[in-house]
Design an enzyme around this catalytic site. Sequence first.
Site, PDB file in Angstrom:
ATOM      1  N   ASP A   1       4.525 -14.557  11.458  1.00 27.06           N
ATOM      2  CA  ASP A   1       3.432 -15.137  11.086  1.00 27.06           C
ATOM      3  C   ASP A   1       2.476 -14.126  10.956  1.00 27.06           C
ATOM      4  O   ASP A   1       1.621 -13.832  12.346  1.00 27.06           O
ATOM      5  CB  ASP A   1       3.049 -16.447  11.701  1.00 27.06           C
ATOM      6  CG  ASP A   1       1.668 -17.060  11.211  1.00 27.06           C
ATOM      7  OD1 ASP A   1       1.075 -16.465  10.636  1.00 27.06           O
ATOM      8  OD2 ASP A   1       1.699 -18.087  11.280  1.00 27.06           O
TER       9      ASP A   1
ATOM     10  N   GLU B   1       0.870  -1.190   0.044  1.00 24.17           N
ATOM     11  CA  GLU B   1       0.041  -0.014  -0.123  1.00 24.17           C
ATOM     12  C   GLU B   1       0.893   1.165  -0.041  1.00 24.17           C
ATOM     13  O   GLU B   1       1.681   1.504   0.826  1.00 24.17           O
ATOM     14  CB  GLU B   1      -1.080  -0.130   1.239  1.00 24.17           C
ATOM     15  CG  GLU B   1      -2.324   1.093   1.138  1.00 24.17           C
ATOM     16  CD  GLU B   1      -3.108   0.910   2.347  1.00 24.17           C
ATOM     17  OE1 GLU B   1      -3.367  -0.055   2.775  1.00 24.17           O
ATOM     18  OE2 GLU B   1      -3.407   2.045   2.678  1.00 24.17           O
TER      19      GLU B   1
ATOM     20  N   LYS C   1      -7.568  -1.428  11.161  1.00 24.36           N
ATOM     21  CA  LYS C   1      -7.019  -1.896   9.935  1.00 24.36           C
ATOM     22  C   LYS C   1      -5.648  -1.067   9.760  1.00 24.36           C
ATOM     23  O   LYS C   1      -4.722  -1.216   9.007  1.00 24.36           O
ATOM     24  CB  LYS C   1      -8.050  -1.960   8.799  1.00 24.36           C
ATOM     25  CG  LYS C   1      -7.528  -2.185   7.666  1.00 24.36           C
ATOM     26  CD  LYS C   1      -6.681  -1.355   6.669  1.00 24.36           C
ATOM     27  CE  LYS C   1      -6.233  -1.916   5.219  1.00 24.36           C
ATOM     28  NZ  LYS C   1      -5.385  -1.195   4.362  1.00 24.36           N
TER      29      LYS C   1
ATOM     30  N   HIS D   1      -3.042  10.069   0.460  1.00 25.35           N
ATOM     31  CA  HIS D   1      -3.007   8.617  -0.054  1.00 25.35           C
ATOM     32  C   HIS D   1      -2.908   8.864  -1.694  1.00 25.35           C
ATOM     33  O   HIS D   1      -2.112   8.025  -2.335  1.00 25.35           O
ATOM     34  CB  HIS D   1      -4.280   8.161   0.211  1.00 25.35           C
ATOM     35  CG  HIS D   1      -4.485   6.646  -0.059  1.00 25.35           C
ATOM     36  ND1 HIS D   1      -3.887   5.884   0.793  1.00 25.35           N
ATOM     37  CD2 HIS D   1      -5.030   6.029  -0.964  1.00 25.35           C
ATOM     38  CE1 HIS D   1      -4.332   4.461   0.410  1.00 25.35           C
ATOM     39  NE2 HIS D   1      -4.967   4.583  -0.882  1.00 25.35           N
TER      40      HIS D   1
HETATM   41  C1  MEV Z   1      -6.219   2.844   4.954  1.00 26.36           C
HETATM   42  O1  MEV Z   1      -5.179   1.565   4.494  1.00 26.36           O
HETATM   43  C2  MEV Z   1      -6.356   2.850   6.418  1.00 26.36           C
HETATM   44  C3  MEV Z   1      -7.087   4.113   7.000  1.00 26.36           C
HETATM   45  O2  MEV Z   1      -8.525   3.534   6.453  1.00 26.36           O
HETATM   46  C4  MEV Z   1      -7.067   3.919   8.383  1.00 26.36           C
HETATM   47  C5  MEV Z   1      -8.256   4.647   9.240  1.00 26.36           C
HETATM   48  O3  MEV Z   1      -9.172   4.939   8.686  1.00 26.36           O
HETATM   49  O4  MEV Z   1      -7.807   4.994  10.415  1.00 26.36           O
HETATM   50  C6  MEV Z   1      -6.750   5.127   6.408  1.00 26.36           C
END
Ligand code: MEV
Length: 440
Positions: A296, A85, A280, A393
């Site tokens: 792992d 990513e 995430k 991003h």
């Molecule tokens: C993207 O990989 C992760 C985010 O969505 C985490 C979040 O929203 O805190 C930017």
Amino acid sequence: MSKPIAGFSKLSKSKKIDWIVNTYFSNANDAKSILKQYWNSNEKLQQLHDEFIENTITNYYLPLGVAPNFLINNKLYTIPMAIEESSVVAAASKAAKFWLDRGGFKTKVISSTKIGQVHFMYSGAFDKLQQFFTKIKPQFFEDTQAITKNMTKRGGGILDIELRDKTNDIPNYYQLHVSFETLNAMGANFINSCLEQFAKTLKEQALNFELFSEEEKNIEVVMSILSNYVPDCLVRAEVSCKVEELAQNHSISGEAFAQKFVQAVNIAEVEPYRAVTHNKGIMNGIDAVVLATGNDFRAVEAGVHAYAAKNGRYSSLSHAKIENGMFSFWIEIPLALGTVGGLTGLHPLVKLALELLHKPSAKELMEIVAVAGLAQNFAAVSSLITTGIQQGHMKMHLMNILNQFEATDNEKKALSEHFKENTVTHSAVTEAINKLRIKS
Ligand code: MEV
């Protein structure tokens, strides 16, 4: 429709590839040349990779990046991250730099116990089973001595074995619930070997226990396996600073930033839809270091998400507060990691990653990985509550879009310059590259 194939795993690598490309691809030669492009010319290295798993047909590359300037317990680290990513390494580096000037990260391993279980069926009175267990408990330790000898010498091994009655959940179901300290090893093989020996001992000893009836002697072992739920293999990482030190680029006051940040974390604490995405973001940092250090990541993912739901509702793994003018942000997370065994001594890049991290113990690696998660979370939430996530991003994603267009180096240079001032979207990049190409 392709036909099933018998004995695939016994074919040579080149025969496997021939079968794959001829069965599934319209252009077998193209497919074959892509697979071959990713082979390593160093035959020994290629063979090492071929032998990691069964049916290897090529290597699968991920970029290995580094995020420098992580100050952890007053020691500087450059953290290796393997991830696809685009924005993750940049975000980690940015958070590291930000906290470098504000005292860095403080960490602590709270506990390092791991669990394994022998699940078995016994049809008889519980008190008899208990007597049996008390009698044979020393035998479990004795019968596993060959496995535990070295680990015990170094200060680890089997911590305790408990008998658990699970008959309220399933009739006749019991467990040996065993806790382990595996030191610098992740310990999966060690734990599973011990458990399989316990299962044997359990069955054998039952046959000789004089108080058991013939039926009771017949203990049925269902399975013996470690648990990836490791709530007692726990690490904490934290950052804190005065609220006014949080002011960023003069666009928002420290006070406003801190309040909005705490609100965002509170939302992730109470709202599972948000908590999953919030976590995430944490796992973006965690998985990347776990992967780079040959650990792992599926085990870590499974354990972490179970922990996030430990109170019955899936919730944030990180927490934030403002107290007496101080902002604190912390994470408590279960991480079963190893710095010896498994891939750690085998994969040349894993060895390199561990050396880059000053050859950490498993506990130190737990601390570093927790920091990577916290830093990533700090970067994501900071963007979300200020500019929005897309700005950073998409900036990082620009190169991917340009590569889809097979942009030349000159085109990349010109368009990177152009998008310093303009918002990156897929259509804006398409338009800009078309314009540039028409011009030239
Ligand atoms: C993207 O990989 C992760 C985010 O969505 C985490 C979040 O929203 O805190 C930017």
